[in-house]
Scaffold this motif. Structure first.
Motif, short mmCIF file in Angstrom:
data_model
loop_
_atom_site.label_atom_id
_atom_site.label_comp_id
_atom_site.label_asym_id
_atom_site.label_seq_id
_atom_site.Cartn_x
_atom_site.Cartn_y
_atom_site.Cartn_z
N TYR A 156 -10.89 -21.54 -45.15
CA TYR A 156 -10.05 -20.46 -45.75
C TYR A 156 -8.80 -20.90 -46.32
O TYR A 156 -8.43 -20.46 -47.58
CB TYR A 156 -9.54 -19.26 -44.82
CG TYR A 156 -10.91 -18.70 -44.14
CD1 TYR A 156 -12.09 -18.62 -44.61
CD2 TYR A 156 -10.88 -18.24 -42.75
CE1 TYR A 156 -13.27 -18.09 -44.03
CE2 TYR A 156 -11.87 -17.77 -41.87
CZ TYR A 156 -13.01 -17.50 -42.49
OH TYR A 156 -13.87 -17.15 -42.01
N TYR A 200 -9.64 -9.05 -42.85
CA TYR A 200 -10.84 -8.28 -41.76
C TYR A 200 -10.49 -8.50 -40.37
O TYR A 200 -11.02 -7.72 -39.46
CB TYR A 200 -12.40 -8.82 -42.06
CG TYR A 200 -12.46 -10.45 -41.94
CD1 TYR A 200 -12.68 -10.96 -40.83
CD2 TYR A 200 -12.53 -10.94 -43.31
CE1 TYR A 200 -13.03 -12.06 -40.68
CE2 TYR A 200 -12.80 -12.19 -43.11
CZ TYR A 200 -12.92 -12.96 -42.02
OH TYR A 200 -13.09 -14.48 -41.90
N TYR A 201 -9.81 -9.54 -40.12
CA TYR A 201 -9.19 -9.92 -38.69
C TYR A 201 -8.22 -8.85 -38.37
O TYR A 201 -8.16 -8.35 -37.26
CB TYR A 201 -8.78 -11.38 -38.64
CG TYR A 201 -9.58 -12.30 -38.74
CD1 TYR A 201 -10.56 -12.45 -37.80
CD2 TYR A 201 -9.73 -13.37 -39.67
CE1 TYR A 201 -11.62 -13.41 -37.79
CE2 TYR A 201 -10.58 -14.28 -39.80
CZ TYR A 201 -11.57 -14.44 -38.95
OH TYR A 201 -12.36 -15.48 -38.76
FE FE2 Z 1 -13.68 -15.52 -40.56
#
Ligand code: FE2
Length: 340
Positions: free
Chosen positions: A167, A223-224
């Motif tokens: 990421y 999303y975390y």
């Molecule tokens: Fe992830």
């Protein structure tokens, strides 16, 4: 089949016998997935109900699946590779384990920025990699861009995970695509100088560190944060942190995808394409994105209530294949700049 069993024996936590018995039947499609089975199984079951095509799924992490596809070559049972991050999807294309897919449905519903220009892979859900700030110790508007993470004002105040993480590599690759290597390298040097600690943990740990007062700012995927807010055990922690959409009014927030492609040696190509087309249907898009606290890639699909609270944002429209193109350069640059 013996070859398959030998390889399969190395993977735990999968129903191998049923997978084996089914891989060669006609009305099946075999999926190698870097996503957890629980997050996608209900969707696959609905696909099976509608089409009569059984979906066998093997889950492992993205790197393991790619090496597996490579070593299996033409003997692979996999028809579809499902993984996260355009960087990984691009690596799979480069490794020669995917084939291009021509599909009007996919081209129509997956915006051009979120698929490979030649159809080797297609984004299925979208996430943004954004900045989080302490509500207690920073003001709203105190930071509004990725560039500002390198500002000396934030010395010792930035928490971000390691440069091994795809990421972060993709975020840096996006900066290289927009600004070139030199400007990006200066930025990374400034960012490293601002780190509160040697990189450790995952994205959620960076958000937790802000709440715990170890740093004022963190970088993490949306999303975390969504998962933390939705989970009773972590909600109080997440609520101490505010999501900042970077570079609004400019190039927009850095986005990435989870996505999939048909494998080079697929034995059930037609079924594979049908599955991908199913996954970009409105209903599947809403469910898949919601189960993962992500955004649908398809336009006009409703987002979940948690994400609605994050507000609307402008996203970078860079074609995500560029994240793969600049991955090597990004990794070398991060290394030179001392990002552990
Ligand atoms: Fe992830």
């Amino acid at each position: 089949m013996g070859h398959w069993i030998r390889h399969a024996a190395r993977l735990a936590a999968v129903s191998l016998l049923s997978f084996c018995a089914a891989v060669q039947a006609a009305d099946v499609v075999n999926v190698y997935s870097a996503r957890k089975e629980v997050l996608i199984r209900p969707l696959l079951d609905r696909f099976s109900e509608q089409t009569g095509i059984r979906v066998n799924m093997l889950s492992a992490d993205a790197g393991a699946l790619l090496s597996r596809l490579r070593s299996e070559g033409r003997n692979t049972p996999a028809d579809v590779l499902l993984t996260v991050d355009a960087g990984n999807l691009h690596r799979a294309r480069e490794a020669g384990v995917l084939q291009p897919t021509e599909s009007k449905v996919l081209d129509e519903h997956v915006p051009a920025a979120f698929r490979d220009p030649e159809g080797y892979w297609f984004g299925l859900s979208k996430r943004a990699r954004v900045i989080f700030r302490s509500k207690e110790r920073t003001e709203q508007g105190a930071i509004d861009s990725y560039e500002a993470l390198a500002d000396p004002r934030w010395r010792g105040e930035v928490c971000i995970r390691s440069s091994n993480n795809i990421y972060n590599q993709s975020l840096v690759a996006s900066l290289i695509a927009h600004q070139g290597v030199e400007v990006t390298e200066n930025w990374v040097e400034g960012l490293v100088a601002n780190m509160a600690r040697s990189p450790q943990g995952g994205d959620r740990d960076q958000i937790r560190a802000v709440a715990a007062g170890q740093c004022d700012l963190a970088v993490a995927n949306t999303y975390y944060f969504g998962r933390m807010l939705a989970d009773e055990d972590s909600r109080a922690v997440a609520e101490q942190v505010a999501l900042v959409w970077p570079n609004q009014g400019g190039r927009g927030a850095h986005v990435n995808v989870s996505g999939a492609g048909v494998t080079k040696h697929a034995k059930h190509t037609e079924n594979a394409v049908r599955l991908l087309e199913y996954l970009v249907g409105s209903e599947a898009q809403r469910w898949y994105a919601e189960a993962n606290f992500e955004y649908p890639v398809r336009e006009g699909v409703e987002i979940s209530p948690v994400l609605r609270e994050f507000g609307e944002f402008q996203s970078d429209d860079l074609n995500l294949s560029k994240l793969g193109v600049y991955n090597d350069e990004a990794v070398r640059l991060m290394d030179r700049a001392g990002w552990r």
